[in-house]
Design an enzyme around this catalytic site. Structure first.
Site, mmCIF file in Angstrom:
data_model
loop_
_atom_site.group_PDB
_atom_site.id
_atom_site.type_symbol
_atom_site.label_atom_id
_atom_site.label_comp_id
_atom_site.label_asym_id
_atom_site.label_seq_id
_atom_site.Cartn_x
_atom_site.Cartn_y
_atom_site.Cartn_z
ATOM 1 N N ASP A 185 0.838 -1.200 0.000
ATOM 2 C CA ASP A 185 0.000 0.000 0.000
ATOM 3 C C ASP A 185 0.873 1.251 0.000
ATOM 4 O OD1 ASP A 185 -1.991 1.856 0.271
ATOM 5 O OD2 ASP A 185 -2.812 1.056 2.144
ATOM 6 N N HIS A 187 -0.528 4.138 -0.082
ATOM 7 C CA HIS A 187 -1.352 4.973 0.811
ATOM 8 C C HIS A 187 -1.464 6.417 0.340
ATOM 9 C CE1 HIS A 187 -2.934 5.898 4.997
ATOM 10 N NE2 HIS A 187 -3.496 4.724 4.715
ATOM 11 N N GLU A 211 -1.057 -0.514 -4.122
ATOM 12 C CA GLU A 211 -2.334 0.149 -3.825
ATOM 13 C C GLU A 211 -2.156 1.651 -3.704
ATOM 14 O OE1 GLU A 211 -5.412 0.289 -0.030
ATOM 15 O OE2 GLU A 211 -4.544 -1.628 -0.623
ATOM 16 N N GLU A 237 -10.102 3.551 -2.619
ATOM 17 C CA GLU A 237 -10.661 3.762 -1.285
ATOM 18 C C GLU A 237 -11.118 5.192 -1.067
ATOM 19 O OE1 GLU A 237 -7.242 4.208 1.929
ATOM 20 O OE2 GLU A 237 -6.725 2.689 0.447
ATOM 21 N N HIS A 287 -12.295 -2.092 0.034
ATOM 22 C CA HIS A 287 -11.514 -1.508 1.132
ATOM 23 C C HIS A 287 -12.309 -1.638 2.419
ATOM 24 C CE1 HIS A 287 -10.080 2.193 3.384
ATOM 25 N NE2 HIS A 287 -8.929 1.653 3.053
#
Length: 384
Positions: A185, A187, A211, A237, A287
């Protein structure tokens, strides 16, 4: 006709907001409308929507309720409104399923599978000790893991930062072998130039996906990043409706979409996003670093979406220091993981029974979670 006569909201540890709706014939539906760190703001939005559009109305016409909540206001979309709609939508589906005596997925076409694979978080916000933790999670039966790629990065960081991220992934891969999937991730804390470098550098260790390689505001950079790597690209997400996802489908750059059932308009909207994704040969991996109602909602959509591939879940995630997913369930066995999978539930509605007494007790606790604000060495704000 089953009508909505009352609702309550409960802000509970560690960082969740639960919605309870009640009908005139005594049915209860639960939802989880929350933006992590903005629970009080979402609470106000839920109250406005419930008081304006839903009290006194029948439960069953959920599509019409969704359209009214979304299109009834001239200004629409965004995390707060869509998360409020999402939690209300979950509660409506829960109540409708209970009224008809069937799981929600039976009302959406029926089950396409018996179970769904889940992945387990390792490493925390600033990833550390990932190899040892990965070994422990695999010993517990998980077949897929996810970790943050990096801590905060500079806009143009040095080779050591890239090497540190590569070494962490290499250590995990060496610890668990080639039969365990590892999601990485970014993020949204990585800029476009650093994302391009990281994607190439991580490729030898074959992550399951990278991700949110860039912030959703920079989704136009995804085709360039995707062209540089064979690693599947995942994002979604912080995208809140099918209109937000339309651009990434049309770009062809994304392989996995990750709408959040508590942010992207709930079951009604995510089922539509999943169908759009299927048409573009894109996998669905919702998510869900949230609570039991959000996870139950995810599993209902996973159950009836042919392109659902894996499900995030937050058991023992680094955010859950004071309460965890199973604490709020009357029967925690519904989320019992077996060989890295969770079975599709067959109970009516969302398939879970909330321990209402525990919810009410926890709602008396002081809950004021906000994500940290990180700063670079020069004092400027960094992405968390």
């Amino acid at each position: 006709m089953t009508q909505i006569v009352d609702y309550e909201l409960f802000e509970v540890p560690p960082r969740w907001l639960f919605l309870r709706i009640e009908t005139d014939d005594g049915l209860v539906g639960w939802g989880e409308p929350v933006v992590e760190g903005r629970a009080k703001t979402v609470r106000a939005a839920v109250e406005e929507l419930m008081d304006t559009y839903l009290l006194g109305e029948p439960v069953h016409p959920i599509e019409d309720h969704w359209q009214t909540m979304y299109r009834g206001g001239f200004y629409r979309g965004g995390p707060v409104l869509m998360s409020a709609i999402a939690g209300i939508d979950q509660a409506l589906w829960d109540a409708k399923g209970k009224a008809l005596g069937v799981p929600v997925y039976e009302l959406l076409g029926g089950a396409a599978r018996d179970r769904i694979e889940v992945y387990q978080w390792i490493g925390g916000d600033r990833p550390s000790d990932v190899a040892a933790e990965a070994e422990r999670k695999v010993e517990q039966g998980f077949s897929a893991l996810k970790m943050n790629a990096t801590e905060e990065l500079e806009r143009l960081d040095d080779p050591a930062a890239i090497e540190a991220a590569v070494n962490r992934l290499r250590e995990v891969r060496e610890a668990v072998g080639d039969e365990v999937d590892i999601g990485v991730d970014f993020h949204g804390r990585v800029t476009k130039p650093m994302a391009k470098r990281l994607a190439v550098a991580l490729e030898p260790y074959e992550p399951m996906f990278i991700e949110e390689p860039v912030l959703p505001e920079q989704n136009d950079a995804l085709p360039d990043i995707a062209a540089r790597t064979s690693i599947p690209i995942a994002t979604g997400e912080r995208m809140y409706s099918r209109w937000d996802f339309k651009e990434v489908f049309e770009s062809g750059a994304v392989d996995v979409v990750q709408p959040d059932l508590s942010h992207a308009g709930g079951i009604t909207e995510v089922k539509k996003i999943a169908a759009m994704a299927e048409a573009y040969d894109v996998a669905l991996a919702p998510h869900c670093p949230l609570g039991p109602i959000a996870l139950a909602s995810c599993i209902q959509v996973d159950a009836c979406s042919p392109n659902a591939t894996i499900q995030e879940q937050s058991l023992n995630i680094h955010y859950n220091e004071t309460s965890d997913v199973l604490d709020y369930l009357a029967d925690p066995s519904v989320f019992e993981y077996d060989e890295g999978y969770v079975s599709i539930p067959d109970a009516p509605g969302l398939g879970v029974e909330i321990n209402e007494e525990h919810v009410r007790e926890q709602a008396d606790e002081d809950v004021d979670w906000h994500n940290p604000v990180w700063r670079h060495d020069d004092g400027s704000v960094a992405e968390w």
